[in-house]
Design a protein around this motif. Structure first.
Motif, short mmCIF file in Angstrom:
data_model
loop_
_atom_site.label_atom_id
_atom_site.label_comp_id
_atom_site.label_asym_id
_atom_site.label_seq_id
_atom_site.Cartn_x
_atom_site.Cartn_y
_atom_site.Cartn_z
N ALA A 144 -10.88 46.87 14.69
CA ALA A 144 -11.03 46.51 16.10
C ALA A 144 -11.28 45.00 16.26
CB ALA A 144 -12.15 47.32 16.72
N TRP A 145 -12.10 44.44 15.36
CA TRP A 145 -12.44 43.03 15.53
C TRP A 145 -11.21 42.15 15.39
CZ3 TRP A 145 -11.58 39.00 12.23
CH2 TRP A 145 -11.31 39.31 10.89
N ARG A 146 -10.27 42.57 14.51
CA ARG A 146 -9.07 41.76 14.31
C ARG A 146 -8.15 41.84 15.53
NH1 ARG A 146 -6.54 42.79 8.80
NH2 ARG A 146 -8.38 41.58 8.22
N LEU A 147 -8.00 43.06 16.07
CA LEU A 147 -7.15 43.21 17.25
C LEU A 147 -7.72 42.40 18.42
CD1 LEU A 147 -4.83 44.46 18.80
CD2 LEU A 147 -6.25 46.49 19.19
N GLY A 148 -9.04 42.50 18.63
CA GLY A 148 -9.65 41.75 19.73
C GLY A 148 -9.46 40.25 19.56
N ALA A 149 -9.64 39.75 18.33
CA ALA A 149 -9.47 38.32 18.08
C ALA A 149 -8.02 37.89 18.31
CB ALA A 149 -9.91 37.99 16.66
N GLN A 157 -13.39 44.80 22.68
CA GLN A 157 -13.92 43.94 23.75
C GLN A 157 -14.79 42.82 23.21
OE1 GLN A 157 -16.22 46.18 26.51
NE2 GLN A 157 -14.59 47.60 27.05
N ARG A 158 -15.74 43.19 22.34
CA ARG A 158 -16.69 42.19 21.84
C ARG A 158 -15.98 41.12 21.00
NH1 ARG A 158 -20.21 46.82 21.52
NH2 ARG A 158 -19.53 47.26 19.38
N ALA A 159 -15.03 41.57 20.17
CA ALA A 159 -14.30 40.60 19.35
C ALA A 159 -13.46 39.67 20.21
CB ALA A 159 -13.41 41.34 18.34
N PHE A 160 -12.84 40.24 21.24
CA PHE A 160 -12.05 39.41 22.16
C PHE A 160 -12.95 38.37 22.82
CE2 PHE A 160 -10.85 38.33 26.45
CZ PHE A 160 -9.52 38.01 26.34
N ALA A 161 -14.06 38.81 23.37
CA ALA A 161 -14.94 37.89 24.10
C ALA A 161 -15.41 36.76 23.19
CB ALA A 161 -16.13 38.65 24.68
N ALA A 162 -15.78 37.09 21.95
CA ALA A 162 -16.27 36.08 21.03
C ALA A 162 -15.19 35.05 20.72
CB ALA A 162 -16.76 36.74 19.74
N GLU A 163 -14.00 35.51 20.37
CA GLU A 163 -12.93 34.59 19.99
C GLU A 163 -12.40 33.82 21.20
OE1 GLU A 163 -11.88 33.87 16.98
OE2 GLU A 163 -10.27 32.53 17.62
N ILE A 199 -19.08 35.71 14.78
CA ILE A 199 -17.77 35.10 14.46
C ILE A 199 -17.74 34.66 12.99
CG2 ILE A 199 -16.31 33.10 14.90
CD1 ILE A 199 -17.20 33.27 17.84
N LEU A 200 -18.81 34.05 12.54
CA LEU A 200 -18.86 33.57 11.16
C LEU A 200 -18.85 34.74 10.18
CD1 LEU A 200 -21.46 30.68 11.57
CD2 LEU A 200 -18.99 30.47 11.27
N LYS A 201 -19.50 35.84 10.52
CA LYS A 201 -19.49 37.01 9.64
C LYS A 201 -18.12 37.68 9.63
CE LYS A 201 -24.41 38.12 9.84
NZ LYS A 201 -25.46 39.02 10.39
N ASN A 202 -17.50 37.81 10.80
CA ASN A 202 -16.17 38.43 10.85
C ASN A 202 -15.17 37.66 10.01
OD1 ASN A 202 -16.83 40.57 12.48
ND2 ASN A 202 -16.22 39.57 14.38
N ASN A 203 -15.34 36.33 9.99
CA ASN A 203 -14.40 35.49 9.24
C ASN A 203 -14.94 35.12 7.85
OD1 ASN A 203 -12.01 34.69 11.15
ND2 ASN A 203 -13.86 34.69 12.43
N LYS A 204 -16.00 35.85 7.43
CA LYS A 204 -16.53 35.75 6.07
C LYS A 204 -17.01 34.35 5.70
CE LYS A 204 -13.83 39.73 4.62
NZ LYS A 204 -12.89 40.34 3.70
N ARG A 205 -17.48 33.61 6.68
CA ARG A 205 -18.17 32.35 6.38
C ARG A 205 -19.65 32.63 6.13
NH1 ARG A 205 -13.60 31.75 6.04
NH2 ARG A 205 -12.33 29.98 6.71
N LYS A 257 -6.62 35.08 20.93
CA LYS A 257 -5.80 33.92 20.55
C LYS A 257 -4.51 33.89 21.36
CE LYS A 257 -7.56 33.76 15.81
NZ LYS A 257 -7.30 34.13 14.39
N ALA A 258 -3.92 35.08 21.56
CA ALA A 258 -2.67 35.15 22.33
C ALA A 258 -2.91 34.68 23.76
CB ALA A 258 -2.13 36.57 22.31
N LEU A 259 -4.04 35.08 24.34
CA LEU A 259 -4.32 34.67 25.72
C LEU A 259 -4.64 33.17 25.80
CD1 LEU A 259 -4.50 35.70 28.60
CD2 LEU A 259 -6.94 36.11 28.25
N ARG A 260 -5.37 32.68 24.81
CA ARG A 260 -5.67 31.24 24.81
C ARG A 260 -4.36 30.43 24.71
NH1 ARG A 260 -11.11 29.62 24.10
NH2 ARG A 260 -10.31 27.53 23.69
N ASP A 261 -3.44 30.89 23.84
CA ASP A 261 -2.15 30.20 23.72
C ASP A 261 -1.38 30.26 25.03
OD1 ASP A 261 -2.74 29.63 21.10
OD2 ASP A 261 -1.53 31.25 20.26
#
Length: 433
Positions: A269-274, A373-379, A417-423, A278-282
């Motif tokens: 879910a986190w990947r789909l939301g992100a 939802q949460r992943a989308f909002a964060a990204e 965000i940092l945890k989702n992206n393994k930073r 990104k698509a909307l930001r673009d």
């Protein structure tokens, strides 16, 4: 995500017990191609095994009885949740795997923990890394296992059993759309099959026809988390009228053709939301810049003053209630500006994710929809590339707060965000679930 999941019982001899228990006795193994989730040390043979010696009949009964909750109920603090999702609750005198199974509705996780006692006898479980599979794959694996156990019973001359009745009832429920919806709702409510009060269930179903069935399923999952009754459509409308503000659906932003390309239930879910963010930001030409409150408000069809309102509201969740051609009503539960922006972005995500429904809830239920939802909002509010650039290798809490202030989000959002992206080290398996 693992490509397969298999539950097996290799026959072994048992000289006592009921006929069905003896007929299905053997080496019980739950495995993927990568690992066994039931591996441990057997003190009887003083060696490791891929699984314990137990009766598969009891496993099959447990799976059949809890099928709806295993298939649909997310992780929850609801009373009785562990009993329905933890294999150690099977009982019957065996040392069962410390295996917990639950779903977000799209993906299923199997958590295999080691035995709590490092000297446990006669069988000590090693535990295994979390396994995440599609919920349809889990469903198929359970179906195959139940069929095998019933086949074993017939081969051993055991007639009709309680398992046959449970399996027959389950197949009927799954094949009947009317019954299937009710059983799914009961599971989301944290209840066993047939346990829901009929009037309450009828109310949720009636609201689902008006507001969206999937939306009311989210409300059911939310009520289980909160251990409170499902809020009715009428109560939501009253709440929106008293505490909501107007937002125009026709003026809100829409995601173009890229949405169809993104949608894929196999994704976490986190990947789909992100990817949606990104698509909307673009699409909106936002680059890596912060999204101002005025721009965010425009995207959901309202004014910035509504997002900056700091009036306190005691509510468990935020929501948007659409009204056909008229203005929608939006209720944000938080009084803190950064949190109100985050919840507004979550509601924007839900409009993109579930465009055909009138109700868009942003709850704390652990469903796939809420995680998107949460992943989308964060990204969307704090794009990872911009966050990482600002961090410049300094992932300290102090730096996270600085970056959060820049993007006008909470420090918790930056941390996620940092945890989702393994930073940062992720929380258990959540990066895959």
């Amino acid at each position: 995500m693992s490509p397969s999941l298999d539950l097996t019982v290799s026959p072994e001899r048992l000289d006592e017990g009921t006929p069905e228990e003896r007929a299905a006795f053997g080496l019980f193994v739950v495995r993927t191609p990568a690992q066994s989730l039931t591996e441990g040390f057997d003190h009887y043979i003083n060696s490791c095994r891929s699984g314990p010696l137990v009766s598969g009949y009891h496993v099959a009964e447990w799976l059949a009885w809890n099928w709806w909750r295993l298939r649909h109920e997310p992780r929850s603090n609801a009373e009785g949740w562990s009993f329905a999702h933890g294999m150690t609750s099977i009982g019957e005198g065996y040392v069962w795997p410390n295996l917990t199974i639950y779903s977000d509705g799209v993906r299923t996780v199997l958590l295999s923990r080691p035995s709590s006692d490092p000297k446990a006898k006669p069988y000590r479980y090693f535990g295994a890394p979390p396994t995440v599979v599609s919920s349809t794959l889990f469903e198929s694996a359970v179906d195959t296992f139940l069929s095998r156990i019933i086949g074993r019973l017939r081969e051993q001359g055991v007639g009709e059993t309680n398992l046959d009745r449970l399996w027959s009832d389950l197949l009927i429920e799954r094949s009947d759309p009317h019954l299937a919806i009710r059983r799914k709702l009961e599971a989301l409510l944290g209840l066993d099959p047939g346990e829901a009060e009929e009037g309450a269930l009828a109310g949720v179903l009636a609201d689902g026809k008006d507001l969206g069935q999937a939306a009311m399923e989210e409300m059911a999952a939310e009520s289980a988390q909160a251990n409170q009754a499902v809020m009715s459509g009428e109560a939501l409308a009253d709440l929106a009228k008293t505490h909501g503000f107007e937002a125009s659906v026709k003026d809100s932003v829409r995601l173009g053709a890229s949405w169809g390309r993104l949608a894929d239930a196999a994704k976490p879910a986190w990947r789909l939301g992100a990817e949606m963010a990104k698509a909307l930001r673009d699409q909106e030409g936002l680059g890596g810049a912060p999204v101002g409150t005025t721009r965010l408000a425009e995207m959901i069809g309202t004014r910035a003053t509504h997002l900056a309102d700091t009036a306190a509201l005691s509510l468990r969740f935020s929501f948007c209630l659409e009204a056909g051609e008229g203005p929608s009503q939006v209720v944000l539960r938080s009084r803190w500006p950064a949190n109100r922006r985050f919840h507004a972005a979550r509601l924007l995500a839900d409009r993109l994710f579930s465009p055909g429904e009138r109700l868009h809830p942003a709850t704390e239920a652990g469903t796939y929809r809420q995680k998107v939802q949460r992943a989308f909002a964060a990204e969307f509010l704090a794009p990872f590339e911009g966050v990482e650039a600002m961090m410049a290798g300094d992932f300290s809490p102090e730096r996270q707060e600085d970056v959060a202030e820049h993007f006008n989000v909470s420090a918790m959002t930056i941390n996620a965000i940092l945890k989702n992206n393994k930073r940062l080290v992720p929380d258990e398996f959540e990066q895959d679930f």
